[in-house]
Design a protein around this motif. Sequence first.
Motif, PDB file in Angstrom:
ATOM      1  N   VAL A   1      29.785  -3.528  -9.678  1.00  0.00           N
ATOM      2  CA  VAL A   1      29.997  -2.759  -8.458  1.00  0.00           C
ATOM      3  C   VAL A   1      28.690  -2.042  -8.139  1.00  0.00           C
ATOM      4  CG1 VAL A   1      31.322  -0.855  -7.473  1.00  0.00           C
ATOM      5  CG2 VAL A   1      32.434  -2.494  -9.010  1.00  0.00           C
ATOM      6  N   ASN A   2      28.358  -1.917  -6.867  1.00  0.00           N
ATOM      7  CA  ASN A   2      27.145  -1.210  -6.458  1.00  0.00           C
ATOM      8  C   ASN A   2      27.461   0.227  -6.097  1.00  0.00           C
ATOM      9  OD1 ASN A   2      25.475  -3.561  -6.612  1.00  0.00           O
ATOM     10  ND2 ASN A   2      26.371  -4.237  -4.682  1.00  0.00           N
ATOM     11  N   VAL A   3      26.477   1.109  -6.271  1.00  0.00           N
ATOM     12  CA  VAL A   3      26.609   2.494  -5.821  1.00  0.00           C
ATOM     13  C   VAL A   3      26.923   2.477  -4.324  1.00  0.00           C
ATOM     14  CG1 VAL A   3      25.350   4.668  -5.472  1.00  0.00           C
ATOM     15  CG2 VAL A   3      25.070   3.388  -7.606  1.00  0.00           C
ATOM     16  N   ASN A   4      27.826   3.328  -3.883  1.00  0.00           N
ATOM     17  CA  ASN A   4      28.275   3.461  -2.492  1.00  0.00           C
ATOM     18  C   ASN A   4      29.063   2.252  -1.976  1.00  0.00           C
ATOM     19  OD1 ASN A   4      27.161   6.067  -2.205  1.00  0.00           O
ATOM     20  ND2 ASN A   4      25.157   5.160  -1.814  1.00  0.00           N
ATOM     21  N   GLN A   5      29.511   1.372  -2.875  1.00  0.00           N
ATOM     22  CA  GLN A   5      30.365   0.241  -2.488  1.00  0.00           C
ATOM     23  C   GLN A   5      31.818   0.662  -2.658  1.00  0.00           C
ATOM     24  OE1 GLN A   5      29.957  -3.226  -4.998  1.00  0.00           O
ATOM     25  NE2 GLN A   5      31.517  -4.371  -3.887  1.00  0.00           N
ATOM     26  N   GLN A   6      32.591   0.599  -1.581  1.00  0.00           N
ATOM     27  CA  GLN A   6      34.010   0.949  -1.682  1.00  0.00           C
ATOM     28  C   GLN A   6      34.750  -0.194  -2.374  1.00  0.00           C
ATOM     29  OE1 GLN A   6      36.404   1.156   1.897  1.00  0.00           O
ATOM     30  NE2 GLN A   6      37.621   2.809   1.003  1.00  0.00           N
ATOM     31  N   ILE A   7      35.541   0.162  -3.395  1.00  0.00           N
ATOM     32  CA  ILE A   7      36.333  -0.828  -4.116  1.00  0.00           C
ATOM     33  C   ILE A   7      37.790  -0.376  -4.151  1.00  0.00           C
ATOM     34  CG2 ILE A   7      34.415  -1.626  -5.550  1.00  0.00           C
ATOM     35  CD1 ILE A   7      35.568   0.120  -7.839  1.00  0.00           C
ATOM     36  N   GLN A   8      38.657  -1.322  -4.421  1.00  0.00           N
ATOM     37  CA  GLN A   8      40.087  -1.049  -4.585  1.00  0.00           C
ATOM     38  C   GLN A   8      40.437  -1.267  -6.053  1.00  0.00           C
ATOM     39  OE1 GLN A   8      42.027  -0.063  -1.910  1.00  0.00           O
ATOM     40  NE2 GLN A   8      40.124  -0.129  -0.761  1.00  0.00           N
TER      41      GLN A   8
ATOM     42  N   SER B   1      41.491   3.256  -3.327  1.00  0.00           N
ATOM     43  CA  SER B   1      40.061   3.021  -3.127  1.00  0.00           C
ATOM     44  C   SER B   1      39.232   4.069  -3.858  1.00  0.00           C
ATOM     45  CB  SER B   1      39.722   3.015  -1.641  1.00  0.00           C
ATOM     46  OG  SER B   1      39.931   4.287  -1.087  1.00  0.00           O
ATOM     47  N   TRP B   2      38.015   3.646  -4.213  1.00  0.00           N
ATOM     48  CA  TRP B   2      37.045   4.530  -4.850  1.00  0.00           C
ATOM     49  C   TRP B   2      35.664   4.046  -4.467  1.00  0.00           C
ATOM     50  CZ3 TRP B   2      34.196   3.545  -9.784  1.00  0.00           C
ATOM     51  CH2 TRP B   2      33.432   4.645 -10.178  1.00  0.00           C
ATOM     52  N   THR B   3      34.787   4.997  -4.171  1.00  0.00           N
ATOM     53  CA  THR B   3      33.394   4.685  -3.871  1.00  0.00           C
ATOM     54  C   THR B   3      32.521   5.438  -4.868  1.00  0.00           C
ATOM     55  OG1 THR B   3      33.945   4.473  -1.521  1.00  0.00           O
ATOM     56  CG2 THR B   3      31.602   4.698  -2.086  1.00  0.00           C
ATOM     57  N   PRO B   4      31.911   4.733  -5.823  1.00  0.00           N
ATOM     58  CA  PRO B   4      31.070   5.425  -6.812  1.00  0.00           C
ATOM     59  C   PRO B   4      29.780   5.945  -6.186  1.00  0.00           C
ATOM     60  CG  PRO B   4      30.989   3.047  -7.148  1.00  0.00           C
ATOM     61  CD  PRO B   4      31.992   3.293  -6.068  1.00  0.00           C
ATOM     62  N   ASN B   5      29.398   7.146  -6.590  1.00  0.00           N
ATOM     63  CA  ASN B   5      28.180   7.774  -6.079  1.00  0.00           C
ATOM     64  C   ASN B   5      26.981   7.551  -6.985  1.00  0.00           C
ATOM     65  OD1 ASN B   5      29.584   8.917  -3.887  1.00  0.00           O
ATOM     66  ND2 ASN B   5      30.264  10.601  -5.177  1.00  0.00           N
ATOM     67  N   ASN B   6      27.249   7.205  -8.246  1.00  0.00           N
ATOM     68  CA  ASN B   6      26.171   7.049  -9.232  1.00  0.00           C
ATOM     69  C   ASN B   6      26.388   5.783 -10.044  1.00  0.00           C
ATOM     70  OD1 ASN B   6      24.857   9.701  -8.803  1.00  0.00           O
ATOM     71  ND2 ASN B   6      26.814  10.474  -9.560  1.00  0.00           N
ATOM     72  N   SER B   7      25.288   5.231 -10.555  1.00  0.00           N
ATOM     73  CA  SER B   7      25.407   4.070 -11.431  1.00  0.00           C
ATOM     74  C   SER B   7      25.873   4.541 -12.808  1.00  0.00           C
ATOM     75  CB  SER B   7      24.059   3.341 -11.534  1.00  0.00           C
ATOM     76  OG  SER B   7      23.086   4.192 -12.093  1.00  0.00           O
ATOM     77  N   GLY B   8      26.401   3.616 -13.573  1.00  0.00           N
ATOM     78  CA  GLY B   8      26.848   3.946 -14.922  1.00  0.00           C
ATOM     79  C   GLY B   8      28.096   3.174 -15.300  1.00  0.00           C
TER      80      GLY B   8
END
Length: 141
Positions: A49-56, A105-112
């Motif tokens: 998943v990429n940072v700022n990519q909205q996922i379900q 849905s969740w949109t990650p703000n940081n990598s990890g």
Amino acid sequence: MLVKGIELLTLLVITVGIIPAFALTELERTSIMDPRLENAFGIPIVDNVNVNQQIQISSDITNHQTKSQNFVYLVQIKNDAGIVVSLGWISGQLTPNQNLNPSLSWTPNNSGKYTAEIFVWEGLKNHSALSEYTTMQISVS
């Protein structure tokens, strides 16, 4: 005397009924299967998943009861330090033996590396679990 005993046993079985050999425990009322990541169109995400990519965050839940059941589908996301970075839920009602595919849905703000914990509860006030919870790992780059 044996005939009276058999008649009494027959009467008891008819009156009391036959009790099934098993019964659903609290955590067997529903099940959570196939936790997965999807995009907004329901297409599985198989790569990072990429940072700022909205996922379900989706799962299949099933009501194993012969009665309707109120539920809350709750997803808690923790970072690699174990700190909760996202918490979301939806609620509804499952009809007898219904299968449902909820997602949040969740949109990650940081990598990890993250862990999604997925729960199905009776409600937010009565957070009695309806099934065992499940987890899934999410890599964000």
